[in-house]
Design a protein around this motif. Sequence first.
Motif, PDB file in Angstrom:
ATOM      1  N   MET A 137       0.855  -1.196   0.000  1.00 35.94           N
ATOM      2  CA  MET A 137       0.000   0.000   0.000  1.00 35.94           C
ATOM      3  C   MET A 137       0.888   1.242   0.000  1.00 35.94           C
ATOM      4  N   PRO A 138       0.717   2.193  -0.959  1.00 34.51           N
ATOM      5  CA  PRO A 138       1.575   3.383  -0.995  1.00 34.51           C
ATOM      6  C   PRO A 138       1.376   4.223   0.253  1.00 34.51           C
ATOM      7  N   LEU A 139       2.420   4.940   0.591  1.00 37.57           N
ATOM      8  CA  LEU A 139       2.395   5.778   1.789  1.00 37.57           C
ATOM      9  C   LEU A 139       1.380   6.893   1.613  1.00 37.57           C
ATOM     10  N   ALA A 140       0.451   7.028   2.574  1.00 39.68           N
ATOM     11  CA  ALA A 140      -0.569   8.078   2.499  1.00 39.68           C
ATOM     12  C   ALA A 140       0.038   9.422   2.878  1.00 39.68           C
ATOM     13  N   ARG A 141      -0.375  10.445   2.164  1.00 40.32           N
ATOM     14  CA  ARG A 141       0.139  11.782   2.446  1.00 40.32           C
ATOM     15  C   ARG A 141      -1.028  12.765   2.557  1.00 40.32           C
ATOM     16  N   ALA A 142      -0.870  13.752   3.456  1.00 38.94           N
ATOM     17  CA  ALA A 142      -1.875  14.789   3.626  1.00 38.94           C
ATOM     18  C   ALA A 142      -1.736  15.829   2.517  1.00 38.94           C
ATOM     19  N   ALA A 143      -2.816  16.600   2.321  1.00 39.70           N
ATOM     20  CA  ALA A 143      -2.786  17.614   1.276  1.00 39.70           C
ATOM     21  C   ALA A 143      -1.952  18.824   1.686  1.00 39.70           C
ATOM     22  N   LEU A 144      -1.907  19.099   3.009  1.00 41.57           N
ATOM     23  CA  LEU A 144      -1.186  20.263   3.510  1.00 41.57           C
ATOM     24  C   LEU A 144      -0.224  19.839   4.607  1.00 41.57           C
ATOM     25  N   SER A 145       0.607  20.764   5.035  1.00 42.02           N
ATOM     26  CA  SER A 145       1.550  20.507   6.122  1.00 42.02           C
ATOM     27  C   SER A 145       0.813  20.262   7.424  1.00 42.02           C
ATOM     28  N   CYS A 146       1.489  19.587   8.360  1.00 39.31           N
ATOM     29  CA  CYS A 146       0.882  19.368   9.674  1.00 39.31           C
ATOM     30  C   CYS A 146       0.873  20.679  10.447  1.00 39.31           C
ATOM     31  N   ARG A 147       0.072  20.712  11.510  1.00 43.00           N
ATOM     32  CA  ARG A 147      -0.079  21.951  12.284  1.00 43.00           C
ATOM     33  C   ARG A 147       1.246  22.414  12.875  1.00 43.00           C
ATOM     34  N   ARG A 148       2.015  21.479  13.412  1.00 42.23           N
ATOM     35  CA  ARG A 148       3.272  21.857  14.077  1.00 42.23           C
ATOM     36  C   ARG A 148       4.254  22.461  13.078  1.00 42.23           C
ATOM     37  N   CYS A 149       4.440  21.816  11.936  1.00 36.52           N
ATOM     38  CA  CYS A 149       5.356  22.353  10.928  1.00 36.52           C
ATOM     39  C   CYS A 149       4.846  23.679  10.380  1.00 36.52           C
ATOM     40  N   HIS A 150       3.520  23.795  10.235  1.00 37.47           N
ATOM     41  CA  HIS A 150       2.948  25.034   9.729  1.00 37.47           C
ATOM     42  C   HIS A 150       3.242  26.195  10.672  1.00 37.47           C
ATOM     43  N   ARG A 151       3.026  25.954  11.969  1.00 36.89           N
ATOM     44  CA  ARG A 151       3.258  27.019  12.944  1.00 36.89           C
ATOM     45  C   ARG A 151       4.741  27.373  13.057  1.00 36.89           C
ATOM     46  N   ARG A 152       5.620  26.345  12.935  1.00 39.03           N
ATOM     47  CA  ARG A 152       7.065  26.587  13.048  1.00 39.03           C
ATOM     48  C   ARG A 152       7.685  26.993  11.715  1.00 39.03           C
ATOM     49  N   LYS A 153       6.817  27.017  10.640  1.00 37.14           N
ATOM     50  CA  LYS A 153       7.283  27.383   9.305  1.00 37.14           C
ATOM     51  C   LYS A 153       8.446  26.491   8.850  1.00 37.14           C
ATOM     52  N   LYS A 154       8.298  25.193   9.092  1.00 37.02           N
ATOM     53  CA  LYS A 154       9.294  24.196   8.699  1.00 37.02           C
ATOM     54  C   LYS A 154       8.738  23.349   7.549  1.00 37.02           C
ATOM     55  N   ARG A 155       9.655  22.786   6.764  1.00 37.34           N
ATOM     56  CA  ARG A 155       9.233  21.901   5.676  1.00 37.34           C
ATOM     57  C   ARG A 155       8.631  20.617   6.261  1.00 37.34           C
ATOM     58  N   CYS A 156       7.523  20.154   5.691  1.00 34.35           N
ATOM     59  CA  CYS A 156       6.826  18.952   6.179  1.00 34.35           C
ATOM     60  C   CYS A 156       6.660  17.971   5.021  1.00 34.35           C
ATOM     61  N   ASP A 157       6.994  16.690   5.262  1.00 34.42           N
ATOM     62  CA  ASP A 157       6.835  15.708   4.187  1.00 34.42           C
ATOM     63  C   ASP A 157       5.403  15.187   4.074  1.00 34.42           C
ATOM     64  N   ARG A 158       4.514  15.599   4.995  1.00 34.07           N
ATOM     65  CA  ARG A 158       3.075  15.321   4.956  1.00 34.07           C
ATOM     66  C   ARG A 158       2.727  13.839   5.029  1.00 34.07           C
ATOM     67  N   SER A 159       3.625  13.024   5.581  1.00 30.54           N
ATOM     68  CA  SER A 159       3.359  11.591   5.708  1.00 30.54           C
ATOM     69  C   SER A 159       2.295  11.339   6.761  1.00 30.54           C
ATOM     70  N   LEU A 160       1.379  10.413   6.494  1.00 32.42           N
ATOM     71  CA  LEU A 160       0.356  10.007   7.448  1.00 32.42           C
ATOM     72  C   LEU A 160       0.722   8.635   8.009  1.00 32.42           C
ATOM     73  N   PRO A 161       0.502   8.409   9.317  1.00 38.35           N
ATOM     74  CA  PRO A 161      -0.210   9.297  10.232  1.00 38.35           C
ATOM     75  C   PRO A 161       0.673  10.337  10.922  1.00 38.35           C
ATOM     76  N   GLN A 162       1.989  10.314  10.684  1.00 39.43           N
ATOM     77  CA  GLN A 162       2.896  11.227  11.375  1.00 39.43           C
ATOM     78  C   GLN A 162       4.015  11.619  10.418  1.00 39.43           C
ATOM     79  N   CYS A 163       4.248  12.921  10.309  1.00 44.11           N
ATOM     80  CA  CYS A 163       5.298  13.368   9.403  1.00 44.11           C
ATOM     81  C   CYS A 163       6.678  13.057  10.007  1.00 44.11           C
ATOM     82  N   GLU A 164       7.684  13.096   9.180  1.00 45.97           N
ATOM     83  CA  GLU A 164       9.032  12.724   9.627  1.00 45.97           C
ATOM     84  C   GLU A 164       9.552  13.666  10.700  1.00 45.97           C
TER      85      GLU A 164
END
Length: 632
Positions: free
Chosen positions: A1-28
Amino acid sequence: MPLARAALSCRRCHRRKKRCDRSLPQCETCCLAQTPCSFLDDDRQVGSYPIVYVQRLESRVQELEQQLAAVVTGTASTSPNNPVDELHVAETVDFSAPPIMDPILTGHSVPVPPVERSDSLVEELKLLSLEATAERHLGSSSGISFAKLTQAVLRRLSPDKAEFVFEPDLEPSQDTGNFVDEFSTPSGLGNWGSSLLYTPSLFSGLPSSLEMEDDTMMADLRLPDESRINYLMEFYFAHSHTLYPIIRRTEFCSGIWRIYSDPLDPLAQSPLWLFRVWMVLAIGSTTHCSVTLAEESESVLYYNKAMVYFEQALGYGDMAALEVLMLQVSYSFFNQLGPNTWFLIGVAARMAIGMGLHTSSTYIQLPTDMAEYRKRVFFSVYMMDRVVSMALGRPFAMQDDDIDVIPFADVDDENIKSDSIIPQDSLQPSSMAIPLHILALRRIASEISTRVYSDRNARLSSTDRENIIQSIHCKLVEWRRNMPFPLPDVHSQVPHLSSSWFDLNYYTHIAMLYRPSPLFPTLDPAKVKVLATAAAMSIRQAINMHRQQRFAYNWLNLLGVFTSTLSLMYAITAQPDNLAIIVAESKAIEDLKLSVELLETFSQKFPAASKIKRMVQEVMTRFAVVCGDPVI
């Protein structure tokens, strides 16, 4: 099964303005930091996992289970086609597990295959409840077992007594790819609930621009003009404060005008005060929208502004942290943006118990005014816990046997001094009269849950069980008779400042008391008739408030209307007399039309209401056919 990815960055990366790989259920990034991860594209969470991710896993599990069952049996399951005798009232349902025997077969029981279709009353109640709280378990008081029984008794409306099947929705879905519909225009109310098919979110979608505003925009946001502040503040104190008096009104009103008048005032630099002010405005706005069905962009904006100060506000001590959580709970009753209601109430209840607010000894050394304030806060948590736990059929976060503190005093704030309480004028009810009366109702509801919907009392003798029902019924009658009078005329759109609201709650609790439960899984004809009357009256009181434009369209009231409708359909269909006569004499079709009218209005805010409305209309049509009048 291919790795699921979110459409947008996670909340933590968004607030910290960091790059997010958007991996589900938890980004790297969050995985390396060993911190929970949640995503902006879907704020509906199960724990730290987005619901969309969990639903995909559940669908895959069901798929695999079906394949396994097919391999084991070697044949596809078929439904038995046995004749069904005329329905009897003395039916039973197992409230500790899903029913495995047909509850309307008489003579001998035949196993009933599990119902897999999603178009059922059971599935709608389950989805409606779970999507409102992002939690999986629903107990007996939630009405799940009762919905299964209602689905079964509706077989009586089928010509061949076969399973009652709701017709599939023939309207095409306007959303084929996304789980959350966005407004085509930010202020367009008409787009709420535009899809007639059920979407995984109970609430209609909000644009991501409203759900998570840019930090720069939040920093530039200023308080609205004076007239708007005054209107929202007054609505908050007339509505939410009357239900849950968790803020000292005089102190708050003084503080908000200080902050408004002087941005350099010390209060304007306090994260706790800024959170409190913006949250009161957000709650005042969203509660007003729940009655008027106006669009929610203003309340969402204020909520996001309040959350800027959330973490710092929690650091002002235990009482401050408790108030912060409870303001979030108040908001979540009407608008689901942050953590779910069930989770927040559990945290608040455990914090209150940890502070000892449930014991009288905690208040001995406190000044009178401080003790009264803390009692108000504690019993507000208690009432919140009872409302949500009863709706979802879950254990209470705090038990009545552990509480020995008496409720707060029935006096206005100005009558409470640091060393004494000045008696209230007996001819003029205090501002706490209504909250205390509502607290009395929540205590009766607590008794219904522990004595009627708990298996521990199921082994009592028939006489003891009858005494329990009669005792609680008498308490509800007494509660309704002792309604505070006169009700304050402070705002014409506040639901619980109307006598119809007290009637609605009386009949809703009577229906909960008399519907099939672990205490009385089998109803005699007298109880079925009481249930029918209570359900019909609760729908009529709700429509009265709807037409007076003072009915709140929140998820708890949607659940209430749905369960009242289920109760009416069950009670009418389950009576052993001639069904045509029962339908005609009870005016069941007219009452179901009122329910449809309410659900039509709810559908402007909750997409699920459209599907429920269609199901109720099908039952109405069957009732009309039974009466020989197929045209409704």
